[in-house]
Design a protein around this motif. Structure first.
Motif, mmCIF file in Angstrom:
data_model
loop_
_atom_site.group_PDB
_atom_site.id
_atom_site.type_symbol
_atom_site.label_atom_id
_atom_site.label_comp_id
_atom_site.label_asym_id
_atom_site.label_seq_id
_atom_site.Cartn_x
_atom_site.Cartn_y
_atom_site.Cartn_z
ATOM 1 N N ALA A 72 0.833 -1.207 0.000
ATOM 2 C CA ALA A 72 0.000 0.000 0.000
ATOM 3 C C ALA A 72 0.867 1.257 0.000
ATOM 4 O O ALA A 72 0.485 2.293 -0.536
ATOM 5 C CB ALA A 72 -0.920 -0.001 1.217
ATOM 6 N N GLU A 73 2.051 1.169 0.596
ATOM 7 C CA GLU A 73 2.955 2.322 0.687
ATOM 8 C C GLU A 73 3.622 2.648 -0.644
ATOM 9 O O GLU A 73 4.246 3.674 -0.784
ATOM 10 C CB GLU A 73 4.066 2.058 1.727
ATOM 11 N N GLN A 74 3.566 1.762 -1.631
ATOM 12 C CA GLN A 74 4.252 1.891 -2.910
ATOM 13 C C GLN A 74 5.731 2.228 -2.707
ATOM 14 O O GLN A 74 6.199 3.308 -3.093
ATOM 15 C CB GLN A 74 3.571 2.930 -3.782
ATOM 16 N N PRO A 75 6.486 1.327 -2.104
ATOM 17 C CA PRO A 75 7.899 1.619 -1.816
ATOM 18 C C PRO A 75 8.753 1.698 -3.076
ATOM 19 O O PRO A 75 8.468 1.053 -4.079
ATOM 20 C CB PRO A 75 8.318 0.438 -0.946
ATOM 21 N N ASP A 76 9.797 2.527 -2.988
ATOM 22 C CA ASP A 76 10.789 2.626 -4.054
ATOM 23 C C ASP A 76 11.850 1.543 -3.879
ATOM 24 O O ASP A 76 12.535 1.186 -4.817
ATOM 25 C CB ASP A 76 11.488 3.987 -4.015
ATOM 26 N N ARG A 77 11.978 1.075 -2.644
ATOM 27 C CA ARG A 77 13.019 0.103 -2.299
ATOM 28 C C ARG A 77 12.523 -0.746 -1.136
ATOM 29 O O ARG A 77 11.959 -0.227 -0.180
ATOM 30 C CB ARG A 77 14.287 0.864 -1.916
ATOM 31 N N ILE A 110 19.772 -14.767 14.163
ATOM 32 C CA ILE A 110 19.593 -14.044 15.430
ATOM 33 C C ILE A 110 18.756 -12.781 15.255
ATOM 34 O O ILE A 110 18.258 -12.245 16.230
ATOM 35 C CB ILE A 110 20.943 -13.720 16.100
ATOM 36 N N SER A 111 18.590 -12.309 14.005
ATOM 37 C CA SER A 111 17.709 -11.157 13.788
ATOM 38 C C SER A 111 17.280 -11.098 12.329
ATOM 39 O O SER A 111 17.920 -11.679 11.458
ATOM 40 C CB SER A 111 18.379 -9.851 14.206
ATOM 41 N N HIS A 112 16.194 -10.385 12.101
ATOM 42 C CA HIS A 112 15.664 -10.193 10.753
ATOM 43 C C HIS A 112 14.760 -8.964 10.751
ATOM 44 O O HIS A 112 14.172 -8.623 11.774
ATOM 45 C CB HIS A 112 14.857 -11.417 10.303
ATOM 46 N N LYS A 113 14.705 -8.296 9.605
ATOM 47 C CA LYS A 113 13.779 -7.176 9.450
ATOM 48 C C LYS A 113 13.596 -6.867 7.972
ATOM 49 O O LYS A 113 14.425 -7.218 7.139
ATOM 50 C CB LYS A 113 14.229 -5.940 10.218
ATOM 51 N N GLN A 114 12.486 -6.204 7.680
ATOM 52 C CA GLN A 114 12.171 -5.741 6.340
ATOM 53 C C GLN A 114 12.052 -4.216 6.408
ATOM 54 O O GLN A 114 11.377 -3.689 7.280
ATOM 55 C CB GLN A 114 10.847 -6.352 5.863
ATOM 56 N N ILE A 115 12.728 -3.539 5.502
ATOM 57 C CA ILE A 115 12.712 -2.076 5.485
ATOM 58 C C ILE A 115 12.087 -1.609 4.171
ATOM 59 O O ILE A 115 12.556 -1.978 3.092
ATOM 60 C CB ILE A 115 14.132 -1.502 5.632
ATOM 61 N N LEU A 116 11.035 -0.805 4.272
ATOM 62 C CA LEU A 116 10.371 -0.230 3.101
ATOM 63 C C LEU A 116 10.736 1.239 3.025
ATOM 64 O O LEU A 116 10.550 1.973 3.995
ATOM 65 C CB LEU A 116 8.852 -0.362 3.210
ATOM 66 N N GLU A 117 11.267 1.686 1.910
ATOM 67 C CA GLU A 117 11.585 3.096 1.707
ATOM 68 C C GLU A 117 10.649 3.637 0.634
ATOM 69 O O GLU A 117 10.519 3.049 -0.439
ATOM 70 C CB GLU A 117 13.037 3.263 1.288
ATOM 71 N N TYR A 118 9.980 4.750 0.942
ATOM 72 C CA TYR A 118 9.000 5.312 0.019
ATOM 73 C C TYR A 118 8.894 6.814 0.208
ATOM 74 O O TYR A 118 9.471 7.374 1.127
ATOM 75 C CB TYR A 118 7.636 4.641 0.219
ATOM 76 N N GLU A 119 8.149 7.441 -0.671
ATOM 77 C CA GLU A 119 7.920 8.878 -0.591
ATOM 78 C C GLU A 119 6.473 9.112 -0.155
ATOM 79 O O GLU A 119 5.549 8.512 -0.703
ATOM 80 C CB GLU A 119 8.173 9.511 -1.960
ATOM 81 N N ALA A 121 2.906 11.366 0.594
ATOM 82 C CA ALA A 121 2.076 12.226 -0.261
ATOM 83 C C ALA A 121 2.585 13.669 -0.264
ATOM 84 O O ALA A 121 2.384 14.406 -1.221
ATOM 85 C CB ALA A 121 0.627 12.180 0.216
ATOM 86 N N GLU A 122 3.269 14.054 0.830
ATOM 87 C CA GLU A 122 3.839 15.411 0.932
ATOM 88 C C GLU A 122 5.214 15.504 0.281
ATOM 89 O O GLU A 122 5.863 16.540 0.327
ATOM 90 C CB GLU A 122 3.959 15.834 2.408
ATOM 91 N N GLY A 123 5.713 14.419 -0.291
ATOM 92 C CA GLY A 123 7.012 14.427 -0.957
ATOM 93 C C GLY A 123 8.195 14.157 -0.041
ATOM 94 O O GLY A 123 9.338 14.305 -0.454
ATOM 95 N N GLU A 124 7.940 13.771 1.198
ATOM 96 C CA GLU A 124 9.029 13.467 2.133
ATOM 97 C C GLU A 124 9.453 12.014 1.987
ATOM 98 O O GLU A 124 8.637 11.142 1.691
ATOM 99 C CB GLU A 124 8.574 13.713 3.576
ATOM 100 N N GLU A 125 10.748 11.772 2.216
ATOM 101 C CA GLU A 125 11.248 10.402 2.200
ATOM 102 C C GLU A 125 10.931 9.760 3.537
ATOM 103 O O GLU A 125 11.125 10.374 4.594
ATOM 104 C CB GLU A 125 12.748 10.387 1.932
ATOM 105 N N ALA A 126 10.434 8.530 3.491
ATOM 106 C CA ALA A 126 10.057 7.823 4.714
ATOM 107 C C ALA A 126 10.604 6.401 4.668
ATOM 108 O O ALA A 126 10.847 5.843 3.597
ATOM 109 C CB ALA A 126 8.547 7.797 4.869
ATOM 110 N N SER A 127 10.786 5.843 5.836
ATOM 111 C CA SER A 127 11.275 4.480 5.968
ATOM 112 C C SER A 127 10.421 3.769 7.011
ATOM 113 O O SER A 127 10.173 4.299 8.093
ATOM 114 C CB SER A 127 12.747 4.504 6.397
ATOM 115 N N LEU A 128 9.985 2.572 6.685
ATOM 116 C CA LEU A 128 9.166 1.768 7.583
ATOM 117 C C LEU A 128 9.903 0.457 7.835
ATOM 118 O O LEU A 128 10.215 -0.275 6.892
ATOM 119 C CB LEU A 128 7.796 1.502 6.950
ATOM 120 N N THR A 129 10.216 0.180 9.099
ATOM 121 C CA THR A 129 10.918 -1.046 9.462
ATOM 122 C C THR A 129 9.930 -2.024 10.075
ATOM 123 O O THR A 129 9.236 -1.695 11.030
ATOM 124 C CB THR A 129 12.056 -0.748 10.465
#
Length: 182
Positions: A72-77, A110-119, A121-129
């Motif tokens: 839903a976030e439409q990540p770039d990476r 011992i660890s794992h995570k998924q990181i979503l990087e997206y922009e 609606a206001e044009g700011e770069e965001a990251s969701l872990t």
């Protein structure tokens, strides 16, 4: 194989410096200056799998199996990061200044995570872990080989274990190539 999909991970972008650090001990076999020895030790293994581009998908769970779907976030990476406590074991043959290694390794996740990087609606770069067990195997094992001159080696590793435990759709067995210092 029919029916098996492979995630579209970017090999170049998935590269990470110092992805592995091992403390190795070496025991000679036979004569004290003989050509054969075994190496063994403990270590730290960082794995990174990156998707980037227009068709980036988020890792989700379909029941207890890994699945990739449009986010839903439409990540770039999208980046998957896994860390393992590792136990390498192998045989080394030396001839003059050249060395050849063949071995195996066992890693415990011992660890794992998924990181979503997206922009936004206001044009700011965001990251969701996201820190959820997306069907990752708890144990990682495989084969390794290297050839080197003095202390610098070109190494290859191939996982015999699958990245995902239950998923038959994503039957991914990572490999990597790199420079090692012995």
């Amino acid at each position: 194989r029919d029916g098996v999909n492979y995630p579209d991970f970017s090999v170049g972008r998935s590269f990470n410096w110092f992805g592995e650090f091992d403390i190795l001990l070496n025991t000679r076999l036979g004569k004290p200056n003989g050509p054969l020895s075994i190496y063994y030790g403990i270590g730290w293994d960082n794995r990174c799998f990156v998707q980037k581009g227009d068709d980036v998908q988020r890792l989700t769970l379909d029941g207890d199996k890994a699945s990739f779907a449009t986010a839903a976030e439409q990540p770039d990476r999208v980046e998957l990061r896994l860390r393992y406590f590792r136990f390498p074991l192998g045989l080394q043959a030396k001839t003059g200044k050249w060395a050849f290694n063949a071995g195996t390794y066992l890693g415990l996740r011992i660890s794992h995570k998924q990181i979503l990087e997206y922009e936004t609606a206001e044009g700011e770069e965001a990251s969701l872990t996201l820190d959820k067990n997306y069907d990752f195997n708890k144990v990682n094992y495989g084969l390794s080989a290297s050839i080197g001159y003095k202390r610098i080696h070109l190494g290859f590793q191939h996982d015999l274990s699958k990245l995902f435990k239950y998923s038959v759709t994503f039957d991914y067995q990572p490999w990597r190539i790199g420079v090692m210092l012995f």
